[in-house]
Enzyme design. Structure first.
Site, short mmCIF file in Angstrom:
data_model
loop_
_atom_site.label_atom_id
_atom_site.label_comp_id
_atom_site.label_asym_id
_atom_site.label_seq_id
_atom_site.Cartn_x
_atom_site.Cartn_y
_atom_site.Cartn_z
N ASP A 47 0.84 -1.20 0.00
CA ASP A 47 0.00 0.00 0.00
C ASP A 47 0.87 1.25 0.00
O ASP A 47 1.56 1.53 0.98
CB ASP A 47 -0.90 0.02 1.24
CG ASP A 47 -1.88 1.18 1.22
OD1 ASP A 47 -3.00 0.99 0.70
OD2 ASP A 47 -1.52 2.27 1.69
N TYR A 52 3.28 9.73 -0.51
CA TYR A 52 4.37 9.16 0.29
C TYR A 52 5.73 9.35 -0.38
O TYR A 52 6.77 9.13 0.27
CB TYR A 52 4.16 7.66 0.57
CG TYR A 52 2.84 7.29 1.20
CD1 TYR A 52 2.02 8.25 1.82
CD2 TYR A 52 2.39 5.97 1.21
CE1 TYR A 52 0.80 7.90 2.37
CE2 TYR A 52 1.18 5.62 1.78
CZ TYR A 52 0.38 6.60 2.36
OH TYR A 52 -0.82 6.25 2.92
N LYS A 77 -2.57 5.95 -4.51
CA LYS A 77 -3.66 6.90 -4.23
C LYS A 77 -3.41 8.24 -4.93
O LYS A 77 -2.26 8.68 -5.04
CB LYS A 77 -3.77 7.14 -2.72
CG LYS A 77 -3.73 5.86 -1.90
CD LYS A 77 -3.92 6.06 -0.41
CE LYS A 77 -3.62 4.77 0.33
NZ LYS A 77 -2.20 4.63 0.74
N HIS A 110 -7.33 9.70 -2.26
CA HIS A 110 -6.69 9.64 -0.94
C HIS A 110 -7.55 10.31 0.15
O HIS A 110 -7.69 9.78 1.25
CB HIS A 110 -5.31 10.31 -1.03
CG HIS A 110 -4.33 9.84 -0.01
ND1 HIS A 110 -2.98 9.77 -0.26
CD2 HIS A 110 -4.49 9.40 1.26
CE1 HIS A 110 -2.36 9.31 0.83
NE2 HIS A 110 -3.25 9.08 1.76
P1 NDP Z 1 0.93 1.60 11.79
O1 NDP Z 1 -0.26 1.56 12.67
O2 NDP Z 1 1.13 0.53 10.78
O3 NDP Z 1 2.21 1.72 12.72
C1 NDP Z 1 3.51 1.89 12.24
C2 NDP Z 1 4.42 2.18 13.42
O4 NDP Z 1 4.40 1.10 14.34
C3 NDP Z 1 5.85 2.40 13.04
O5 NDP Z 1 6.36 3.39 13.91
C4 NDP Z 1 6.52 1.05 13.32
O6 NDP Z 1 7.87 1.25 13.71
C5 NDP Z 1 5.71 0.55 14.50
N1 NDP Z 1 5.53 -0.91 14.46
C6 NDP Z 1 5.19 -1.69 13.41
N2 NDP Z 1 5.11 -2.98 13.74
C7 NDP Z 1 5.43 -3.04 15.05
C8 NDP Z 1 5.56 -4.12 15.97
N3 NDP Z 1 5.33 -5.38 15.59
N4 NDP Z 1 5.93 -3.84 17.25
C9 NDP Z 1 6.17 -2.57 17.63
N5 NDP Z 1 6.06 -1.50 16.81
C10 NDP Z 1 5.71 -1.73 15.52
O7 NDP Z 1 0.91 3.06 11.09
P2 NDP Z 1 0.83 3.66 9.63
O8 NDP Z 1 0.34 5.04 9.84
O9 NDP Z 1 2.07 3.49 8.89
O10 NDP Z 1 -0.33 2.84 8.92
C11 NDP Z 1 -0.11 1.69 8.11
C12 NDP Z 1 -0.34 2.01 6.64
O11 NDP Z 1 -1.65 2.55 6.44
C13 NDP Z 1 0.58 3.12 6.10
O12 NDP Z 1 1.90 2.68 5.90
C14 NDP Z 1 -0.17 3.48 4.84
O13 NDP Z 1 0.05 2.50 3.85
C15 NDP Z 1 -1.61 3.45 5.32
N6 NDP Z 1 -2.09 4.78 5.77
C16 NDP Z 1 -3.05 5.38 4.99
C17 NDP Z 1 -3.54 6.62 5.32
C18 NDP Z 1 -4.59 7.22 4.46
O14 NDP Z 1 -4.91 8.41 4.63
N7 NDP Z 1 -5.16 6.51 3.52
C19 NDP Z 1 -3.05 7.37 6.49
C20 NDP Z 1 -2.06 6.65 7.27
C21 NDP Z 1 -1.63 5.39 6.90
P3 NDP Z 1 9.17 0.85 12.81
O15 NDP Z 1 8.87 1.17 11.38
O16 NDP Z 1 10.24 1.70 13.40
O17 NDP Z 1 9.39 -0.63 13.04
#
Ligand code: NDP
Length: 283
Positions: A47, A52, A77, A110
Site C-alpha cells: 500500500d 508518500y 492513491k 486519498h
Molecule cells: P501503523 O499503525 O502501521 O504503525 C507503524 C508504526 O508502528 C511504526 O512506527 C513502526 O515502527 C511501528 N511498528 C510496526 N510494527 C510493530 C511491531 N510489531 N511492534 C512494535 N512496533 C511496531 O501506522 P501507519 O500510519 O504506517 O499505517 C499503516 C499504513 O496505512 C501506512 O503505511 C499506509 O500504507 C496506510 N495509511 C493510509 C492513510 C490514508 O490516509 N489513507 C493514512 C495513514 C496510513 P518501525 O517502522 O520503526 O518498526
C-alpha cells in the site's frame, strides 16, 4: 494452523490479500529494501500513495524480488492537489510511470477534501471510473470517505467503491463508517492499524498478549483480521515485518475480542485528521 493470508472478495469480482505492507513514512532510500524484505517473508500486497513519495522505490522493490507482477497486489492513491479530472488523469499516469507498471490493482482517492474543489469529489471519482474502464486500474476505491461522502457517490456515480480505506484501530473503531461499508459491500481497509504503535503498551493489549503468548502487535492485528478488515501495518524493522505477518495461526476468542472492543474512545481516539475538515494540499 498454517499462516496463510486470506483473500477478501471485492464487489467488482477482484480479490485482495487481507494483509499487506504499508509504506507511509518509509524514506525513499529505504523503501525498496523494506518492500523486498516484506515480499521475501510472504506479503503479496503493498500500500503506497503518490503523497508518500516512494512509488518508484515500491516498483523497484517488487521488480528486484523476481516475483511476477501478477503475484503482487499494488495500491496507490491520488494526491490531494489533483482532484480536477485533467489533473487526476495526469497524476494517474505519473503513478503508473513511477511504479513502471502498466496497470495498478487498486487506485484510491486519498482524501475527499469536501471543503476544496467546490465540494466536488464526484467528478474525481468519475475520472477514476475511466481508469477502471480502460483496464489500467483493476479496482478503484476511496480513502477517508465519511458516510455522507459515500452516500453522495451512491447517488451520483455508477461504480461502487471497491474499498474505503479509513483510520481504524482499538482506540478509534470508526464504527459508523465501517457499518456503512458492511451494509453496501464496501470492505474497510484499516489504516494505522496499531495507531502507529500507540496501542501497543495499553495494559489490556499487553495482558492479552501475555496470556496467549503473542506480541501486542500480533494481538491487535489479529483483532482487525477477525473483524474482517484489510490491513497493511508499516515497519522498517525486519523482526517486526516478520512478526506482523504471523497472525493467521492463532485466534482470539470472543472474550478477547470484546476486551479490545472496549478500548474504543470514539472521536477523541482519532490519531489522524478528521476527513470532514482536512484540506491539506501539498505545495
Ligand atoms: P501503523 O499503525 O502501521 O504503525 C507503524 C508504526 O508502528 C511504526 O512506527 C513502526 O515502527 C511501528 N511498528 C510496526 N510494527 C510493530 C511491531 N510489531 N511492534 C512494535 N512496533 C511496531 O501506522 P501507519 O500510519 O504506517 O499505517 C499503516 C499504513 O496505512 C501506512 O503505511 C499506509 O500504507 C496506510 N495509511 C493510509 C492513510 C490514508 O490516509 N489513507 C493514512 C495513514 C496510513 P518501525 O517502522 O520503526 O518498526
Amino acid at each position: 494452523m498454517a499462516n496463510t493470508v486470506p483473500d477478501i472478495s471485492l464487489n467488482d469480482g477482484n480479490t485482495i490479500p487481507q494483509l499487506g505492507f504499508g509504506v507511509f513514512q518509509i524514506a525513499p532510500k529505504d523503501t525498496a529494501e523494506a518492500v523486498g524484505r516484506a515480499l521475501e517473508i510472504g506479503y503479496r500486497h503493498i500500500d503506497t500513495a503518490e503523497m508518500y513519495g516512494n512509488e518508484a522505490e515500491v516498483g523497484e522493490g517488487i521488480r528486484a524480488s523476481g516475483l511476477d507482477r501478477s503475484e503482487v497486489f499494488v495500491t496507490s492513491k491520488l494526491n490531494n492537489g489533483f482532484h480536477r479530472p485533467e489533473d487526476a488523469r495526469a497524476a494517474f499516469e505519473s503513478t503508473l510511470s513511477a511504479l513502471k507498471m502498466d496497470y495498478i490493482d487498486l487506485f484510491l482517492i486519498h482524501w475527499p477534501l469536501p471543503t476544496r474543489y467546490d465540494g466536488d469529489f464526484v467528478s474525481t471519482w468519475k475520472t477514476l471510473e475511466e481508469f477502471q474502464r480502460d483496464g489500467r486500474a483493476r479496482s478503484i476505491g476511496v480513502s477517508n470517505f465519511q458516510v455522507a461522502h459515500l452516500e453522495r457517490l451512491a447517488a451520483e456515480a455508477d461504480v461502487v467503491p471497491a474499498v474505503n480505506q479509513i483510520e481504524v484501530h482499538p482506540y478509534f473503531a470508526n464504527e459508523e463508517v465501517r457499518a456503512y461499508g458492511r451494509a453496501h459491500n464496501i470492505p474497510t481497509e484499516a489504516w494505522s492499524p496499531i495507531a502507529q504503535g500507540k496501542v501497543l503498551d495499553d495494559p489490556t493489549v499487553v495482558d492479552l498478549a501475555e496470556e496467549i503468548g503473542r506480541t501486542p502487535a500480533q494481538v491487535v492485528l489479529r483483532w482487525h483480521v477477525q473483524r474482517g478488515d484489510i490491513i497493511f501495518p508499516k515497519s522498517t524493522t525486519p523482526k517486526r515485518i516478520e512478526e506482523n505477518f504471523h497472525i493467521f495461526d492463532f485466534t482470539l476468542d470472543d472474550t478477547a475480542m470484546e476486551r479490545i472492543n472496549g478500548l474504543d474512545k470514539g472521536e477523541p481516539g482519532r490519531q489522524g485528521p478528521n476527513p470532514d475538515v482536512f484540506d491539506y494540499i501539498p505545495a
